[in-house]
Structures are given as C-alpha cells and as structure tokens.
Write an enzyme that holds these catalytic residues in place. Structure first.
Site, PDB file in Angstrom:
ATOM      1  N   ASP A 170       0.968  -1.197  -0.089  1.00 11.29           N
ATOM      2  CA  ASP A 170      -0.094   0.114  -0.234  1.00 11.29           C
ATOM      3  C   ASP A 170       0.874   1.300  -0.007  1.00 11.29           C
ATOM      4  O   ASP A 170       1.926   1.000   0.404  1.00 11.29           O
ATOM      5  CB  ASP A 170      -0.925  -0.126   1.242  1.00 11.29           C
ATOM      6  CG  ASP A 170      -1.603   1.435   1.455  1.00 11.29           C
ATOM      7  OD1 ASP A 170      -2.334   1.705   0.469  1.00 11.29           O
ATOM      8  OD2 ASP A 170      -1.570   1.904   2.608  1.00 11.29           O
TER       9      ASP A 170
ATOM     10  N   ASP B 272      -0.002   4.928   0.767  1.00 10.32           N
ATOM     11  CA  ASP B 272      -0.336   6.038   1.770  1.00 10.32           C
ATOM     12  C   ASP B 272      -0.409   5.352   3.087  1.00 10.32           C
ATOM     13  O   ASP B 272      -1.142   4.676   3.680  1.00 10.32           O
ATOM     14  CB  ASP B 272      -1.532   6.784   1.705  1.00 10.32           C
ATOM     15  CG  ASP B 272      -1.656   7.494   0.341  1.00 10.32           C
ATOM     16  OD1 ASP B 272      -0.886   8.157   0.176  1.00 10.32           O
ATOM     17  OD2 ASP B 272      -2.801   7.210  -0.341  1.00 10.32           O
TER      18      ASP B 272
ATOM     19  N   LYS C  97      -9.133   5.693   6.363  1.00 11.00           N
ATOM     20  CA  LYS C  97      -7.810   5.032   5.597  1.00 11.00           C
ATOM     21  C   LYS C  97      -8.031   4.008   4.692  1.00 11.00           C
ATOM     22  O   LYS C  97      -8.842   3.044   4.864  1.00 11.00           O
ATOM     23  CB  LYS C  97      -6.976   4.811   6.789  1.00 11.00           C
ATOM     24  CG  LYS C  97      -6.233   5.721   7.699  1.00 11.00           C
ATOM     25  CD  LYS C  97      -5.050   5.276   8.559  1.00 11.00           C
ATOM     26  CE  LYS C  97      -4.606   6.320   9.405  1.00 11.00           C
ATOM     27  NZ  LYS C  97      -3.472   5.718  10.462  1.00 11.00           N
ATOM     28  N   GLY C  98      -7.443   4.079   3.538  1.00  4.59           N
ATOM     29  CA  GLY C  98      -7.536   3.181   2.487  1.00  4.59           C
ATOM     30  C   GLY C  98      -8.800   3.220   1.660  1.00  4.59           C
ATOM     31  O   GLY C  98      -9.210   2.606   1.002  1.00  4.59           O
TER      32      GLY C  98
ATOM     33  N   THR D 236       1.626  10.133   3.827  1.00  4.69           N
ATOM     34  CA  THR D 236       0.779  10.854   3.088  1.00  4.69           C
ATOM     35  C   THR D 236      -0.755  10.589   4.073  1.00  4.69           C
ATOM     36  O   THR D 236      -1.476  11.527   3.390  1.00  4.69           O
ATOM     37  CB  THR D 236       0.709  10.418   1.699  1.00  4.69           C
ATOM     38  OG1 THR D 236       1.004   9.173   1.445  1.00  4.69           O
ATOM     39  CG2 THR D 236       1.801  11.489   0.733  1.00  4.69           C
TER      40      THR D 236
ATOM     41  N   ASP E 205      -1.812  -0.337   6.113  1.00  2.16           N
ATOM     42  CA  ASP E 205      -1.975   0.496   7.429  1.00  2.16           C
ATOM     43  C   ASP E 205      -3.545   0.541   7.721  1.00  2.16           C
ATOM     44  O   ASP E 205      -3.945   1.008   8.639  1.00  2.16           O
ATOM     45  CB  ASP E 205      -1.226   1.477   7.486  1.00  2.16           C
ATOM     46  CG  ASP E 205      -1.723   2.684   6.402  1.00  2.16           C
ATOM     47  OD1 ASP E 205      -2.172   2.447   5.496  1.00  2.16           O
ATOM     48  OD2 ASP E 205      -1.972   3.851   6.973  1.00  2.16           O
TER      49      ASP E 205
ATOM     50  N   SER F  76      -2.719   0.899  -4.769  1.00  4.61           N
ATOM     51  CA  SER F  76      -3.016   2.005  -3.972  1.00  4.61           C
ATOM     52  C   SER F  76      -4.518   2.364  -4.423  1.00  4.61           C
ATOM     53  O   SER F  76      -4.934   2.347  -5.630  1.00  4.61           O
ATOM     54  CB  SER F  76      -2.159   3.130  -4.433  1.00  4.61           C
ATOM     55  OG  SER F  76      -2.722   4.375  -3.563  1.00  4.61           O
ATOM     56  N   ALA F  77      -5.206   2.899  -3.323  1.00  8.90           N
ATOM     57  CA  ALA F  77      -6.558   3.395  -3.396  1.00  8.90           C
ATOM     58  C   ALA F  77      -6.493   4.818  -4.184  1.00  8.90           C
ATOM     59  O   ALA F  77      -7.585   5.448  -4.249  1.00  8.90           O
ATOM     60  CB  ALA F  77      -7.189   2.999  -2.367  1.00  8.90           C
ATOM     61  N   SER F  78      -5.489   5.310  -4.207  1.00  5.57           N
ATOM     62  CA  SER F  78      -5.077   6.814  -4.800  1.00  5.57           C
ATOM     63  C   SER F  78      -4.875   6.859  -5.925  1.00  5.57           C
ATOM     64  O   SER F  78      -3.985   6.482  -6.650  1.00  5.57           O
ATOM     65  CB  SER F  78      -4.148   7.390  -3.751  1.00  5.57           C
ATOM     66  OG  SER F  78      -4.030   8.864  -4.138  1.00  5.57           O
TER      67      SER F  78
HETATM   68  C1  BG6 Z   1      -5.715   5.922   0.132  1.00  7.12           C
HETATM   69  C2  BG6 Z   1      -6.109   6.664   1.211  1.00  7.12           C
HETATM   70  O1  BG6 Z   1      -4.643   5.405  -0.263  1.00  7.12           O
HETATM   71  O2  BG6 Z   1      -6.261   6.662  -0.939  1.00  7.12           O
HETATM   72  C3  BG6 Z   1      -7.272   7.258   1.434  1.00  7.12           C
HETATM   73  O3  BG6 Z   1      -5.660   5.809   2.255  1.00  7.12           O
HETATM   74  C4  BG6 Z   1      -7.707   8.122   0.225  1.00  7.12           C
HETATM   75  O4  BG6 Z   1      -7.029   8.268   2.723  1.00  7.12           O
HETATM   76  C5  BG6 Z   1      -7.749   7.246  -0.946  1.00  7.12           C
HETATM   77  O5  BG6 Z   1      -9.022   8.782   0.525  1.00  7.12           O
HETATM   78  C6  BG6 Z   1      -8.202   7.969  -2.243  1.00  7.12           C
HETATM   79  O6  BG6 Z   1      -7.108   8.758  -2.566  1.00  7.12           O
HETATM   80  P1  BG6 Z   1      -7.130   9.963  -3.653  1.00  7.12           P
HETATM   81  O7  BG6 Z   1      -5.801  10.615  -3.721  1.00  7.12           O
HETATM   82  O8  BG6 Z   1      -7.405   9.227  -4.903  1.00  7.12           O
HETATM   83  O9  BG6 Z   1      -8.209  10.896  -3.182  1.00  7.12           O
HETATM   84 MG    MG Z   2      -2.770   3.269   3.326  1.00  7.66          MG
END
Ligand code: BG6
Ligand code: MG
Length: 222
Positions: free
Chosen positions: A8, A10, A44-45, A16, A171, A115-117
C-alpha cells in the site's frame, strides 16, 4: 513459494495518510463538520467519494448533496491534498522503507504497488522510488475499491504471480480486508487493534518490517 511483495502507499511507504487527514479536516471545517484522528482511522484506504460520504454521514448530511455537489467537494479536498504533497521529497519515505525495498529487490522478489489513491503515481514520482516497482496499480485503473480484492489481484496478475505467492502490506483495515479477500498473506503496520486482529502478521512501525522476518512468518503460515 513466496514471489512478490505488494505495498500500500499512503501510510506504509510514506506518511501521506497524514496529508489526507489534514485535507479532509480542512474540508470538514468549511462544512462545519469536525474530523478527529479516531474517526480518520475509518477513512484510511477508503476511496475519495466514499470518504466524503462517511464524513457527511457524521452530521447525517449524506443525502443533502447531489452527486455533482459531492464531486465538487471531493475535488476541493483533492486540491488541498495536491497542495500538501508538493512538499514530498525522498526524505519522506517512512523509516526502513528504502532499505526494505532495496533488500527485496536484491533478493529477486517482485514488488508491486496497490493504492486506492489516484494521486499514487505523482507521490511515487516525488519519492523517486518508481524504479523499485514491477507494477503500479492505482485507483484510476480499478473498478472496485478496497476492501474489494481487485487492486491487489491486479497487481499480482500484472507481475505474473499467483495470489498465494504474495505478501501484502497495509496500514488500513479496508486494505487488510482487501489482501485477505485476495487470498494473500497480510501484514499490518500500526497500533489500531481492529486492524491488527485481521492481519496474519503485525508490526507497530515501518522500521520493524524486516525481510527475513517477513519471509519466516510467510513460511510458517504456509
Ligand atoms: C488511499 C488513502 O490510499 O487513497 C485514503 O488511504 C484516500 O485516505 C484514498 O482517500 C483515495 O485517494 P485519492 O488521492 O484518490 O483521493
Ligand atoms: Mg494506507
């Protein structure tokens, strides 16, 4: 047989998770909703829009906004977040992570990112660690967010390894659930009890992630 590690981003590779928290807190203030660290554990996540829904639900306001308005608010949070990550440098790798990645690589295991981001590629670039990864899977390329296993399964598939040959490191509770649903060995980083209970191995801090101990736990489990 162990073949790959899937990380993962963040809160595992860099802090972050703190910037996501600060950005949501700022949006919350603009909306008159107070977000504390304890509640933040439940974000988170979790994807951007789902996080916003959980925040609005705190004040029973999730039905007060149209999807369009929610997207506007989520974009606003992301503007705060993008501003915060401007300051990220290679010095912001969490303790022990650079040597762990180097050690994994020199022992010829594969390394993936799940990653979920949607900001994951930008953060990886700021940290200057792109060269360690055999694959990077982020929220922009998957349909279902964590706790769904899709993001971890896709990373394994792209590295040509089976799920059973992977160790996933997270995490977040949603992340550990995602790893377990994928059929992988799950390592939790953190002190949150609910998180630790769902994992196969836990450490409190990233500098306690040691390659030989990860391998040992994986072998004992299998
Ligand atoms: C995850 C974080 O990695 O990504 C979350 O743990 C976050 O807190 C999610 O909301 C989405 O991220 P982003 O950058 O696409 O808004
Ligand atoms: Mg995380």
């Amino acid at each position: 047989e162990l073949q790959a590690f899937i990380f993962d981003l963040d809160g595992v590779i860099t802090d972050t998770a703190e910037y996501h928290f600060l950005a949501w807190k700022q949006l919350g203030e603009e909306l008159g909703i107070k977000i504390d660290r304890e509640f933040n554990e439940r974000l988170k996540g979790v994807s951007r829009l789902e996080s916003l829904n959980r925040i609005l639900a705190l004040n029973n306001r999730e039905t007060n906004f149209s999807l369009e308005e929610k997207e506007f608010l989520a974009t606003k949070k992301n503007e705060h977040y993008k501003e915060l990550i401007q300051q990220v440098t290679p010095n912001d790798l969490l303790p022990g992570i650079h040597s762990l990645l180097a050690n994994i690589k020199s022992n010829h295991y594969k390394i993936g990112l799940a990653s979920a981001s949607k900001n994951a590629p930008a953060v990886i670039e700021k940290l200057q660690i792109g060269n360690f990864f055999d694959t990077i899977v982020d929220a922009a390329t998957v349909k279902r967010s964590k706790p769904d296993p899709e993001v971890f399964l896709k990373a394994a598939e792209q590295m040509n390894v089976t799920a059973e040959a992977c160790i996933g490191i997270e995490d977040a509770e949603a992340g550990i659930e995602s790893i377990k649903a994928a059929g992988m060995f799950a390592v939790a980083v953190g002190t949150n009890e609910a998180l630790r209970k769902k994992a196969d191995m836990t450490v409190e801090r990233t500098n306690q992630l040691k390659l030989n101990e990860l391998i040992k736990s994986f072998q004992m489990y299998n």
